[in-house]
Design a protein around this motif. Structure first.
Motif, PDB file in Angstrom:
ATOM      1  N   LYS A  69       0.832  -1.214   0.000  1.00  0.00           N
ATOM      2  CA  LYS A  69       0.000   0.000   0.000  1.00  0.00           C
ATOM      3  C   LYS A  69       0.867   1.266   0.000  1.00  0.00           C
ATOM      4  O   LYS A  69       0.684   2.156  -0.825  1.00  0.00           O
ATOM      5  CB  LYS A  69      -0.923   0.026   1.238  1.00  0.00           C
ATOM      6  N   THR A 104       4.023   1.666  -0.670  1.00  0.00           N
ATOM      7  CA  THR A 104       4.888   1.757  -1.858  1.00  0.00           C
ATOM      8  C   THR A 104       4.109   2.337  -3.034  1.00  0.00           C
ATOM      9  O   THR A 104       4.597   3.229  -3.742  1.00  0.00           O
ATOM     10  CB  THR A 104       5.407   0.336  -2.216  1.00  0.00           C
ATOM     11  N   ARG A 139      11.420  -6.040   5.371  1.00  0.00           N
ATOM     12  CA  ARG A 139      11.250  -4.576   5.264  1.00  0.00           C
ATOM     13  C   ARG A 139      12.376  -3.799   5.943  1.00  0.00           C
ATOM     14  O   ARG A 139      12.825  -2.781   5.449  1.00  0.00           O
ATOM     15  CB  ARG A 139       9.886  -4.158   5.817  1.00  0.00           C
ATOM     16  N   GLY A 167       4.240  -9.107  -8.542  1.00  0.00           N
ATOM     17  CA  GLY A 167       5.023  -8.596  -9.669  1.00  0.00           C
ATOM     18  C   GLY A 167       5.872  -7.442  -9.162  1.00  0.00           C
ATOM     19  O   GLY A 167       5.932  -7.192  -7.944  1.00  0.00           O
TER      20      GLY A 167
HETATM   21  N1  LIG Z   1       5.898  -5.338  -5.706  1.00  0.00           N
HETATM   22  C1  LIG Z   1       6.762  -5.546  -4.727  1.00  0.00           C
HETATM   23  N2  LIG Z   1       7.648  -6.552  -4.816  1.00  0.00           N
HETATM   24  C2  LIG Z   1       8.524  -6.780  -3.797  1.00  0.00           C
HETATM   25  N3  LIG Z   1       8.604  -6.038  -2.685  1.00  0.00           N
HETATM   26  C3  LIG Z   1       7.735  -5.025  -2.553  1.00  0.00           C
HETATM   27  C4  LIG Z   1       6.769  -4.719  -3.564  1.00  0.00           C
HETATM   28  N4  LIG Z   1       6.047  -3.653  -3.146  1.00  0.00           N
HETATM   29  C5  LIG Z   1       6.523  -3.313  -1.949  1.00  0.00           C
HETATM   30  N5  LIG Z   1       7.539  -4.112  -1.592  1.00  0.00           N
HETATM   31  C6  LIG Z   1       8.318  -4.073  -0.351  1.00  0.00           C
HETATM   32  O1  LIG Z   1       7.544  -4.802   0.608  1.00  0.00           O
HETATM   33  C7  LIG Z   1       7.586  -4.150   1.874  1.00  0.00           C
HETATM   34  C8  LIG Z   1       6.182  -3.800   2.307  1.00  0.00           C
HETATM   35  O2  LIG Z   1       5.667  -2.806   1.417  1.00  0.00           O
HETATM   36  P1  LIG Z   1       4.786  -1.597   1.978  1.00  0.00           P
HETATM   37  O3  LIG Z   1       5.444  -1.023   3.169  1.00  0.00           O
HETATM   38  O4  LIG Z   1       4.508  -0.713   0.835  1.00  0.00           O
HETATM   39  O5  LIG Z   1       3.490  -2.415   2.393  1.00  0.00           O
HETATM   40  P2  LIG Z   1       2.209  -1.941   3.190  1.00  0.00           P
HETATM   41  O6  LIG Z   1       1.042  -2.555   2.531  1.00  0.00           O
HETATM   42  O7  LIG Z   1       2.216  -0.470   3.344  1.00  0.00           O
HETATM   43  O8  LIG Z   1       2.436  -2.663   4.579  1.00  0.00           O
HETATM   44  P3  LIG Z   1       1.929  -2.276   6.025  1.00  0.00           P
HETATM   45  O9  LIG Z   1       0.459  -2.494   6.057  1.00  0.00           O
HETATM   46  O10 LIG Z   1       2.641  -3.249   6.908  1.00  0.00           O
HETATM   47  O11 LIG Z   1       2.305  -0.851   6.278  1.00  0.00           O
HETATM   48  C9  LIG Z   1       8.511  -2.958   1.716  1.00  0.00           C
HETATM   49  O12 LIG Z   1       9.808  -3.298   2.130  1.00  0.00           O
HETATM   50  C10 LIG Z   1       8.492  -2.683   0.200  1.00  0.00           C
HETATM   51  O13 LIG Z   1       9.687  -2.107  -0.255  1.00  0.00           O
END
Ligand SMILES: Nc1ncnc2c1ncn2[C@@H]1O[C@H](COP(=O)(O)OP(=O)(O)OP(=O)(O)O)[C@@H](O)[C@H]1O
Ligand SMILES: O=c1ccn([C@@H]2O[C@H](COP(=O)(O)O)[C@@H](O)[C@H]2O)c(=O)[nH]1
Ligand SMILES: [Mg+2]
Length: 237
Positions: A62, A64, A172, A215
Motif C-alpha cells: 500500500k 509503496t 522490510r 510482480g
Molecule cells: N511489488 C513488490 N515486490 C517486492 N517487494 C515489494 C513490492 N512492493 C513493496 N515491496 C516491499 O515490501 C515491503 C512492504 O511494502 P509496503 O510497506 O509498501 O506495504 P504496506 O502494505 O504499506 O504494509 P503495512 O500495512 O505493513 O504498512 C517494503 O519493504 C516494500 O519495499
C-alpha cells in the motif's frame, strides 16, 4: 485550501466566533459553508474532497504504491499507521496505548485514528486524499463517515498472497515493532476477520478496485494508473 482561516475580520467579536465555531460540525470545518463565507468566517474551499481509501493486508504494498500515486497524480498521502507511529514518537497521551495495540497487531480505537486523519485533512492544502491503511474495521468505516461526514470516491484493494506479504514484511527492515513473525500472524488474522468485511462492503457499493499485488512495483502501478487517469478526466478530480 482546507485549513480554517485564523485571521478574521476585526468587526467580528470573539464570542461570535466561538459560537460559530462550536456550531460548525466536523465536516463543515472541512467544507465550504456559503453563509459563513459570506460573513468572512471561513476560507472558501475551492474543491470538493476526493477521497481514496487504500486497503490490503500487511506488506501488500500500500505505502509503496501510494508514493507512486502521489508522484503521478498529486494526492496528499495520509498513512493511518504513520500517523499512529507519530503519536507514539511524540509521547502523546495515547502513545503508550497505541504502541501496545500495534505490537499486538490489534486495531486502535476508531476515534483516536479518525481524529488524527481529520486533523491532517484540515491542515492540508490538497483536496485529493489517499488514506492508506484505513478503515481496517467496519467500526472504523462508520466512525469516519460519522465524524468526517463523507464516503470515499475510490477504494483500492491490494490483493496479495499471504506468503508474499509475510516475506515482504520480514524483509522490510525499517525497525517497525510489528515486523516480526508473531505480530504478522496476528495482523493477518485481524485482516481476514475485520478488514475483509470492509473491502466486501465497498465491493457491493461498486467503489472497489482490486489490484493483483504481485510482480514488480512498476508492474503493479500499471494496474493503478488507469484508475486515476480515468478520474482525472472528470471535473470532480
Ligand atoms: N511489488 C513488490 N515486490 C517486492 N517487494 C515489494 C513490492 N512492493 C513493496 N515491496 C516491499 O515490501 C515491503 C512492504 O511494502 P509496503 O510497506 O509498501 O506495504 P504496506 O502494505 O504499506 O504494509 P503495512 O500495512 O505493513 O504498512 C517494503 O519493504 C516494500 O519495499
Ligand atoms: O487505521 C489504523 C491503521 C493502523 N493501525 C495499527 O497500526 C498498525 C500498522 O499499520 P500500517 O498501516 O500497517 O502501517 C496496524 O497493524 C494496527 O495495529 C490501526 O490500529 N488503525
Ligand atoms: Mg504501510
Amino acid at each position: 485550501m482546507w485549513r480554517r482561516v485564523a485571521s478574521l475580520s476585526s468587526s467580528i467579536s470573539s464570542s461570535f466566533l466561538a459560537q460559530t465555531a462550536s456550531r460548525l460540525n466536523t465536516w463543515e470545518s472541512l467544507t465550504t459553508g456559503i453563509a459563513q463565507q459570506a460573513k468572512g468566517v471561513i476560507a472558501p474551499k475551492e474543491k470538493t474532497p476526493f477521497i481514496t481509501f487504500v486497503l490490503g493486508g500487511p506488506g501488500s504494498g500500500k505505502g509503496t504504491q501510494c508514493i507512486k500515486i502521489v508522484e503521478t497524480f498529486g494526492f496528499a498521502h495520509l498513512s493511518a499507521g504513520d500517523l499512529l507511529r507519530r503519536e507514539i514518537a511524540s509521547k502523546s497521551a495515547d502513545g503508550a496505548m497505541i504502541l501496545n495495540t500495534i505490537k499486538e497487531g490489534k486495531i486502535v480505537p476508531s476515534q483516536v485514528t479518525v481524529k488524527l486523519i481529520q486533523k491532517e485533512m484540515e491542515l492540508s492544502d490538497n483536496h485529493k486524499f489517499l488514506i492508506d491503511g484505513f478503515p481496517r474495521t467496519e467500526e472504523n468505516r462508520v466512525s469516519f463517515e460519522q465524524i468526517i461526514g463523507v464516503e470515499p470516491n475510490v477504494v483500492l484493494f491490494f490483493d496479495c498472497p499471504e506468503e508474499e506479504m509475510v516475506k515482504r514484511v520480514l524483509n522490510r527492515n525499517e525497525g517497525r515493532v510489528d515486523d516480526n513473525l508473531e505480530t504478522i500472524k496476528k495482523r493477518l488474522t485481524v485482516f481476514q476477520a475485520l478488514s475483509l468485511p470492509v473491502i466486501n462492503y465497498y465491493s457491493e457499493k461498486g467503489k472497489l478496485y482490486t489490484i493483483k499485488a504481485i510482480g514488480t512495483e512498476d508492474e503493479i502501478f500499471e494496474q493503478v494508473r488507469p484508475i486515476f487517469a480515468a478520474f482525472e478526466k472528470r471535473p470532480s478530480l
